[in-house]
Write an enzyme that holds these catalytic residues in place. Structure first.
Site, mmCIF file in Angstrom:
data_model
loop_
_atom_site.group_PDB
_atom_site.id
_atom_site.type_symbol
_atom_site.label_atom_id
_atom_site.label_comp_id
_atom_site.label_asym_id
_atom_site.label_seq_id
_atom_site.Cartn_x
_atom_site.Cartn_y
_atom_site.Cartn_z
ATOM 1 N N LYS A 1 -0.153 7.174 0.989
ATOM 2 C CA LYS A 1 0.424 8.312 1.712
ATOM 3 C C LYS A 1 -0.017 9.683 1.222
ATOM 4 O O LYS A 1 -0.132 9.913 0.026
ATOM 5 C CB LYS A 1 1.950 8.244 1.600
ATOM 6 C CG LYS A 1 2.549 7.094 2.367
ATOM 7 C CD LYS A 1 4.049 7.133 2.241
ATOM 8 C CE LYS A 1 4.696 6.119 3.177
ATOM 9 N NZ LYS A 1 6.155 6.127 2.997
ATOM 10 N N GLY B 1 -1.713 3.539 -11.047
ATOM 11 C CA GLY B 1 -1.307 2.134 -11.158
ATOM 12 C C GLY B 1 -2.155 1.203 -10.305
ATOM 13 O O GLY B 1 -2.764 0.251 -10.803
HETATM 14 P P1 ADP Z 1 -2.166 4.594 -7.203
HETATM 15 O O1 ADP Z 1 -1.060 3.674 -7.655
HETATM 16 O O2 ADP Z 1 -3.476 4.221 -7.829
HETATM 17 O O3 ADP Z 1 -1.837 6.046 -7.391
HETATM 18 P P2 ADP Z 1 -1.286 4.481 -4.458
HETATM 19 O O4 ADP Z 1 0.004 3.890 -4.908
HETATM 20 O O5 ADP Z 1 -1.264 5.844 -3.909
HETATM 21 O O6 ADP Z 1 -2.388 4.354 -5.619
HETATM 22 O O7 ADP Z 1 -1.898 3.588 -3.286
HETATM 23 C C1 ADP Z 1 -2.156 2.225 -3.390
HETATM 24 C C2 ADP Z 1 -1.786 1.489 -2.130
HETATM 25 O O8 ADP Z 1 -2.383 2.064 -0.979
HETATM 26 C C3 ADP Z 1 -2.245 0.049 -2.174
HETATM 27 O O9 ADP Z 1 -1.122 -0.793 -2.223
HETATM 28 C C4 ADP Z 1 -3.040 -0.122 -0.886
HETATM 29 O O10 ADP Z 1 -2.791 -1.345 -0.240
HETATM 30 C C5 ADP Z 1 -2.538 1.021 -0.040
HETATM 31 N N1 ADP Z 1 -3.483 1.370 1.024
HETATM 32 C C6 ADP Z 1 -4.776 1.737 0.907
HETATM 33 N N2 ADP Z 1 -5.343 1.910 2.105
HETATM 34 C C7 ADP Z 1 -4.396 1.641 3.023
HETATM 35 C C8 ADP Z 1 -4.380 1.623 4.456
HETATM 36 N N3 ADP Z 1 -5.467 1.928 5.176
HETATM 37 N N4 ADP Z 1 -3.224 1.285 5.070
HETATM 38 C C9 ADP Z 1 -2.131 0.970 4.334
HETATM 39 N N5 ADP Z 1 -2.077 0.968 3.000
HETATM 40 C C10 ADP Z 1 -3.207 1.290 2.336
HETATM 41 MG MG MG Z 2 0.767 3.064 -6.700
#
Ligand code: ADP
Ligand code: MG
Length: 397
Positions: free
Chosen positions: A198, A356
């Site tokens: 998001k 994460g």
């Molecule tokens: P981080 O933990 O590294 O900061 P985020 O929590 O922001 O990363 O995002 C990771 C999640 O985003 C993953 O679970 C992944 O499945 C989801 N994600 C990535 N691309 C999409 C997409 N196109 N639609 C839905 N979810 C997505």
């Molecule tokens: Mg995350």
């Protein structure tokens, strides 16, 4: 910023070093399932032992919320740490007061003691000055080796740093050096990759990065919000339509600051949220049906990203480019990760990543060891990427 490290200390015989570490390890059925956080602390502990100090380790575990919760005792960590260090680690049943004082007094030079969960005291999280004074009374110097707890202004991460000569520990120093090389004073051109689910959770991060980087690739679910804002169809994709104006503002800001924004040129769409769901790759601008969900970036997008990475000297990355947990929607993330790793290994790129799910995705791609630095600091890493001051780091300056 400048901070003192253990290289600035020459002799600690007869002294006690109070060391903040992050021992908030994952536990299942009373067993530590991943001892990375203990291993990360070893260089600092061993260096202090060599300097002749008694080492008193301060840490938190779980969220006892200022009360003694026996199930959240740190006692179980002492034997695990003993095994890794090859020396006995004493345990004090309180992190301040007579228990701690007594254990430290009985210990020989070079001895190591783990003190009970600092969060058993309410003064820890409120950064109570009196509690900080009680902590400081135990040591002659303070060493912070817990970057992952540095975004919190707590007594053991911030307050006590003002009461004793304060130093960055070895892993704190390594992390700060890597982060500085990625965003503080990077070799240009620089590129960022921000993905994940998001836009709403990463607004501050996007705003900070467009002001600092030469290029920024936006991927993952959050790219859909940008595509929608630009008038593209996104079907049933994850998309924060209410953030349309915010997305456009970020794009405008990027243009004003000279940051080139890379959005997907093609996308992989499916209708079911499951591994190996039937899918197709379409160019941006293709008509999506109401059930179509964008789960990954397509090959043209990956090719463009590789090209920009190849022409960059520094990469900072947070957030996967697609739903990497469900193959084949891991393809763009894995391809970009492998390429960044190759460039790093051939000395052409400094690549720093964190978050994460990002760490999980890089593990999945098998490239964690091949990047310059992968931060497991979670919230502290994200706040640092947002350009925020980390109280535990500032207090060392
Ligand atoms: P981080 O933990 O590294 O900061 P985020 O929590 O922001 O990363 O995002 C990771 C999640 O985003 C993953 O679970 C992944 O499945 C989801 N994600 C990535 N691309 C999409 C997409 N196109 N639609 C839905 N979810 C997505
Ligand atoms: Mg995350």
């Amino acid at each position: 910023m400048t901070f003192k490290t253990l290289d600035d200390v020459t002799d600690l015989h007869g002294k006690t070093a109070l060391v903040r570490v992050d021992f908030n390890v994952p536990v299942e059925d009373g067993q530590i399932t991943d001892d990375t956080r203990l291993r990360v602390a070893l260089p600092t502990i061993e260096k202090l032992q060599k300097l002749g100090a008694k080492v008193a380790l301060l840490a938190h575990f779980d969220r006892p919320k200022g009360k003694v919760v026996p199930e959240m005792s740190l006692k179980f960590v002492a034997p695990a740490l003993s095994a890794l260090l090859g020396t006995t680690v004493a345990f004090a049943s309180d992190c301040v007061g007579p228990d701690a004082t007594e254990v430290l007094k009985r210990m020989p030079q070079g001895g190591v003691a783990l003190l009970e969960n600092v969060r058993f005291h309410a003064g820890e999280e409120t950064n109570d000055p009196e509690f900080a004074v009680q902590l400081a009374a135990l040591g002659d110097i303070y060493v912070n080796d817990a970057f992952s707890a540095a975004h919190r202004a707590h007594a053991s991460t911030e307050g006590v740093a003002h009461l004793l000569p304060a130093y960055a520990g070895e892993s704190m120093r390594r992390e700060l050096d890597a982060l500085n090389a990625a965003l503080g004073a990077p070799v240009r051109p620089t590129i960022g990759i921000v993905g994940g689910s998001k836009v709403s959770t990463k607004l501050d991060l996007l705003k900070n990065l467009v002001g600092k980087l030469d290029a920024l690739a936006i991927g993952g679910g959050m790219a859909n919000t940008f595509l929608y804002a630009q008038g593209h169809e996104v079907g049933d994709s994850l998309c924060e339509k209410d953030l349309k104006d915010t997305a456009l503002e970020i794009l405008k800001e990027a243009e004003a600051k000279g940051c080139r924004i890379l959005l997907p040129l093609d996308v992989v769409v499916a209708q079911e949220f499951k591994a190996h769901a039937a899918n197709r790759t379409v160019d941006l601008g293709a008509v999506l049906s109401a059930d179509d969900k964008i789960f990954d970036a397509g090959p043209r997008t990956v090719a463009q990203l590789k090209d920009v990475i190849a022409n960059s000297k520094t990469l900072i990355w947070n957030g996967p480019l697609g739903v990497f947990e469900l193959p084949p929607f891991d393809a763009a993330t894995v391809a970009a990760a492998k390429f960044a790793a190759e460039q790093t290994q051939s000395g052409k790129l400094v690549a720093v990543a964190g978050g994460g799910d990002t760490v999980a995705a890089l593990n999945h791609a098998g490239v964690v060891q091949d990047m310059t630095f992968v931060s497991t600091a979670g919230g502290a890493f994200l706040e640092w990427m947002e350009g925020k001051d980390l109280p535990g780091v500032s207090a060392l300056g």
